[in-house]
Write an enzyme that holds these catalytic residues in place. Sequence first.
Site, PDB file in Angstrom:
ATOM      1  N   ASN A 116      -0.556 -49.142  40.463  1.00 59.33           N
ATOM      2  CA  ASN A 116       0.151 -49.430  41.213  1.00 59.33           C
ATOM      3  C   ASN A 116       0.918 -49.105  42.411  1.00 59.33           C
ATOM      4  OD1 ASN A 116       2.747 -46.764  41.890  1.00 59.33           O
ATOM      5  ND2 ASN A 116       2.331 -45.597  40.111  1.00 59.33           N
TER       6      ASN A 116
ATOM      7  N   HIS B  59     -22.228 -52.812  54.433  1.00 61.97           N
ATOM      8  CA  HIS B  59     -22.719 -53.088  55.269  1.00 61.97           C
ATOM      9  C   HIS B  59     -24.403 -52.225  55.462  1.00 61.97           C
ATOM     10  CE1 HIS B  59     -19.634 -54.830  56.200  1.00 61.97           C
ATOM     11  NE2 HIS B  59     -18.573 -53.673  55.898  1.00 61.97           N
TER      12      HIS B  59
ATOM     13  N   THR C  21     -18.781 -42.984  43.611  1.00 62.34           N
ATOM     14  CA  THR C  21     -20.190 -43.552  43.818  1.00 62.34           C
ATOM     15  C   THR C  21     -21.471 -44.424  42.934  1.00 62.34           C
ATOM     16  OG1 THR C  21     -21.631 -41.862  44.192  1.00 62.34           O
ATOM     17  CG2 THR C  21     -20.001 -42.041  45.837  1.00 62.34           C
ATOM     18  N   LYS C  22     -21.140 -43.736  41.576  1.00 66.29           N
ATOM     19  CA  LYS C  22     -22.421 -44.384  40.142  1.00 66.29           C
ATOM     20  C   LYS C  22     -21.301 -44.351  39.351  1.00 66.29           C
ATOM     21  CE  LYS C  22     -23.462 -39.738  39.050  1.00 66.29           C
ATOM     22  NZ  LYS C  22     -24.190 -38.362  39.069  1.00 66.29           N
TER      23      LYS C  22
ATOM     24  N   LYS D  14     -16.432 -34.422  30.691  1.00 67.53           N
ATOM     25  CA  LYS D  14     -16.223 -33.832  29.534  1.00 67.53           C
ATOM     26  C   LYS D  14     -16.155 -35.181  28.644  1.00 67.53           C
ATOM     27  CE  LYS D  14     -11.937 -33.073  28.742  1.00 67.53           C
ATOM     28  NZ  LYS D  14     -10.719 -32.076  27.964  1.00 67.53           N
TER      29      LYS D  14
ATOM     30  N   GLY E   3      -4.715 -41.387  40.899  1.00 70.98           N
ATOM     31  CA  GLY E   3      -4.294 -42.062  42.940  1.00 70.98           C
ATOM     32  C   GLY E   3      -5.293 -41.551  43.664  1.00 70.98           C
TER      33      GLY E   3
END
Length: 190
Positions: free
Chosen positions: A83, A113, A170-171, A188, A147
């Site tokens: 989108n 960085h 992040t993982k 879940k 979104g």
Amino acid sequence: MTEKEKMLNGDFYNSRDSELIKMYHKAKILLKAYNNLDSELTQERENILTELFEFKGSGVWIETPFYCDYGANISIGENTFVNANCMFLDNNKITIGKNGLVAPYVQIYTASHPLKASERIIGKGIESRYLTYAKPVAIGDNVWIGGNSVIFPGVTIGNNVTIGAGSVVTKNIPDNVLAFGNPCEIKKDL
């Protein structure tokens, strides 16, 4: 190794290398054409995306505006929908499987960085620059990313996953789950 090879290998690289700058400018020319094209000109849209991306499956639809760094490191499987206002920083490979839904304002980052400024910034004055490295991002088949979500460098998202809106991933996320939040966590099984 070339700077491009270092970039794709996850090593520190010079983002202002002439080969990378040439790739960057090519992508910007193609993106400008794509983002300014009438939506009815579907064949022209297909042609631009085919030239921009490493791989584009049949039935891929990308709303405008769309942004990326190089395009050449992006592969998107068949029937995936991206989108409006998405940003894919493809300093390393971004792979998205088939039948995906990527909602507006999703950001996929591969570049990173060093955290400490003393390690990140090298040189002095106008000669200074910053160290950059990049890790690939892989997103499986049948994934819906809500979104305003952000996908961090090096993350793998499995098949049949739903990522809730506004998530910061992040993982890695395994197959067949609903995950959301900041940081994104599994809520879940699906």
